[in-house]
Scaffold this active site. Structure first.
Site, PDB file in Angstrom:
ATOM      1  N   HIS A  36      39.243   2.710 -20.162  1.00 29.53           N
ATOM      2  CA  HIS A  36      38.019   1.876 -20.086  1.00 29.53           C
ATOM      3  C   HIS A  36      36.835   2.607 -19.026  1.00 29.53           C
ATOM      4  CE1 HIS A  36      34.901  -1.196 -18.908  1.00 29.53           C
ATOM      5  NE2 HIS A  36      35.100  -1.403 -20.139  1.00 29.53           N
TER       6      HIS A  36
ATOM      7  N   HIS B 180      41.639  -7.969 -26.103  1.00 33.79           N
ATOM      8  CA  HIS B 180      41.001  -7.014 -25.447  1.00 33.79           C
ATOM      9  C   HIS B 180      41.561  -5.871 -24.430  1.00 33.79           C
ATOM     10  CE1 HIS B 180      37.435  -6.492 -22.272  1.00 33.79           C
ATOM     11  NE2 HIS B 180      36.964  -5.964 -23.301  1.00 33.79           N
TER      12      HIS B 180
HETATM   13  O1  G3P Z   1      34.564  -4.743 -27.716  1.00 37.00           O
HETATM   14  C1  G3P Z   1      34.340  -5.655 -26.740  1.00 37.00           C
HETATM   15  C2  G3P Z   1      34.244  -5.265 -25.381  1.00 37.00           C
HETATM   16  O2  G3P Z   1      35.233  -4.384 -25.059  1.00 37.00           O
HETATM   17  C3  G3P Z   1      32.923  -4.229 -24.748  1.00 37.00           C
HETATM   18  O3  G3P Z   1      33.008  -4.139 -23.502  1.00 37.00           O
HETATM   19  O4  G3P Z   1      33.206  -3.050 -21.480  1.00 37.00           O
HETATM   20  O5  G3P Z   1      35.213  -4.393 -22.203  1.00 37.00           O
HETATM   21  O6  G3P Z   1      34.404  -2.062 -23.441  1.00 37.00           O
HETATM   22  P1  G3P Z   1      33.998  -3.574 -22.612  1.00 37.00           P
HETATM   23 MG    MG Z   2      35.789  -2.253 -24.998  1.00 38.20          MG
END
Ligand code: G3P
Ligand code: MG
Length: 252
Positions: free
Chosen positions: A60, A18
Site C-alpha cells: 500500500h 480492504h
Molecule cells: O479502494 C479503496 C481504498 O483502498 C482506497 O484507498 O489508500 O486504502 O488504497 P487506499
Molecule cells: Mg487500496
C-alpha cells in the site's frame, strides 16, 4: 471471442475486504487474504505497485517503514530485496513469516478460494502508463488460465485511461477522495463500471447527484455495521471494510 473480464451483476455479499481482512492479519499479505476467505468475504481489495525491477507487488504505502522494518521508497528496490522483508511482525510477531506478495501469488490464492478481486493500481513517480500496461499484461494472461471476477480501480485517471485504451472489456472503478464537478464526465469517458468514494464524505445529498450518473457506488472504508446499513439503505452497492468478519456476521 470470450470476454475474460465479465463481472457478476452484484457484489455479494456486498462486502469487500480492504487489503484483505486487515484487522485480523497484516494488510496486503497472503495471511490477510486467507483470513478474508475464512471471514466469509467473497471479494478482496488490494494495492498493486511496481518494484524497481518491474515486478508487480501487493503493497500500500509509497515507503517501507510502516509495514516492514526497512526504510525507503518501495519503487527504489528490486523484488529480490523486497521479498526478503518481514511484512508481518509490525502487526503481530506471529506473522513474522509473511512477505510482500507478488501480484501473481495473490491471484493464485484467490483462484484457489474462488474469490474475486478489486485490483487497485497504485501509480508512483509518473509510472501511471507503464504500471497499467504491466498489470494488464499479467492479469490478462492470468484470466486465460484461471479466471476470477475482477475490476481495476485507481486514483490515477491516467492509469485508468491507459487500461481503457488497452481493453474495452475490463471493468473500471474511479477512486475519488471527493465527489467533484468533473466526476460525471470522467466516469462516462472511461466507461467506468463503479465510482468508489470515501465514506466519510458521503451524504444522502451527494448520493442523489451521483445517482444521476447511473454508476454503481462503492464506499471505503466502512468498519461500523450501522454506517454500512445506512449506506446500503441509500443505495450504495458495496463497501470496503477492514473487518469483513464483523459486517458479514451482522448481515447474516
Ligand atoms: O479502494 C479503496 C481504498 O483502498 C482506497 O484507498 O489508500 O486504502 O488504497 P487506499
Ligand atoms: Mg487500496
Amino acid at each position: 471471442m470470450v470476454n475474460k473480464f465479465i463481472l457478476p451483476e452484484k457484489i455479494s455479499p456486498p462486502i469487500i475486504a480492504h487489503r484483505g481482512a486487515s484487522h485480523l492479519a497484516p494488510e496486503n499479505t497472503l495471511a490477510a487474504f486467507r483470513m478474508a476467505h475464512v471471514s466469509g468475504a467473497r471479494w478482496v481489495e488490494f494495492d498493486v505497485m511496481m518494484a524497481a525491477c518491474g515486478e508487480l507487488i501487493v503493497f500500500h504505502d509509497r515507503t517501507l517503514e510502516r509495514t516492514t522494518f526497512a526504510t525507503g521508497d518501495v519503487s527504489d528496490f528490486a523484488y529480490e530485496y523486497l521479498s526478503t522483508l518481514d511484512a508481518g511482525s509490525w502487526f503481530d510477531p506471529i506473522f513474522r513469516d509473511e512477505k510482500i506478495p507478488r501480484l501473481t501469488e495473490v491471484l493464485n490464492l484467490l483462484s484457489h478460494y474462488k474469490m474475486a478481486a478489486n485490483i487497485e493500481i497504485k501509480a508512483s513517480q509518473g509510472n501511471d502508463v507503464e504500471i497499467a500496461h504491466k498489470i494488464f499484461q499479467v492479469v490478462n494472461a492470468w484470466q486465460s488460465r484461471h479466471p476470477i471476477p475482477l475490476f481495476f480501480s485507481s486514483f490515477s485517471v491516467l492509469a485508468l485511461e491507459t487500461m481503457r485504451q488497452i481493453s474495452s472489456e475490463v471493468s473500471l472503478a474511479l477512486l475519488l477522495d471527493q465527489w467533484c464537478d468533473e466526476g460525471p464526465e470522467t466516469l462516462e469517458r472511461l466507461n467506468c463500471h463503479y465510482l468508489s468514494l470515501r465514506q466519510e464524505d458521503i451524504t444522502s445529498e451527494t448520493l442523489q447527484s451521483v445517482k444521476l450518473t447511473q454508476k454503481k457506488i462503492l464506499a471505503w472504508t466502512v468498519n461500523e455495521p450501522a454506517r454500512a446499513a445506512q449506506l446500503f439503505d441509500w443505495g450504495v452497492h458495496a463497501v470496503f471494510t477492514d473487518v469483513p468478519e464483523v459486517l458479514i456476521a451482522k448481515m447474516a
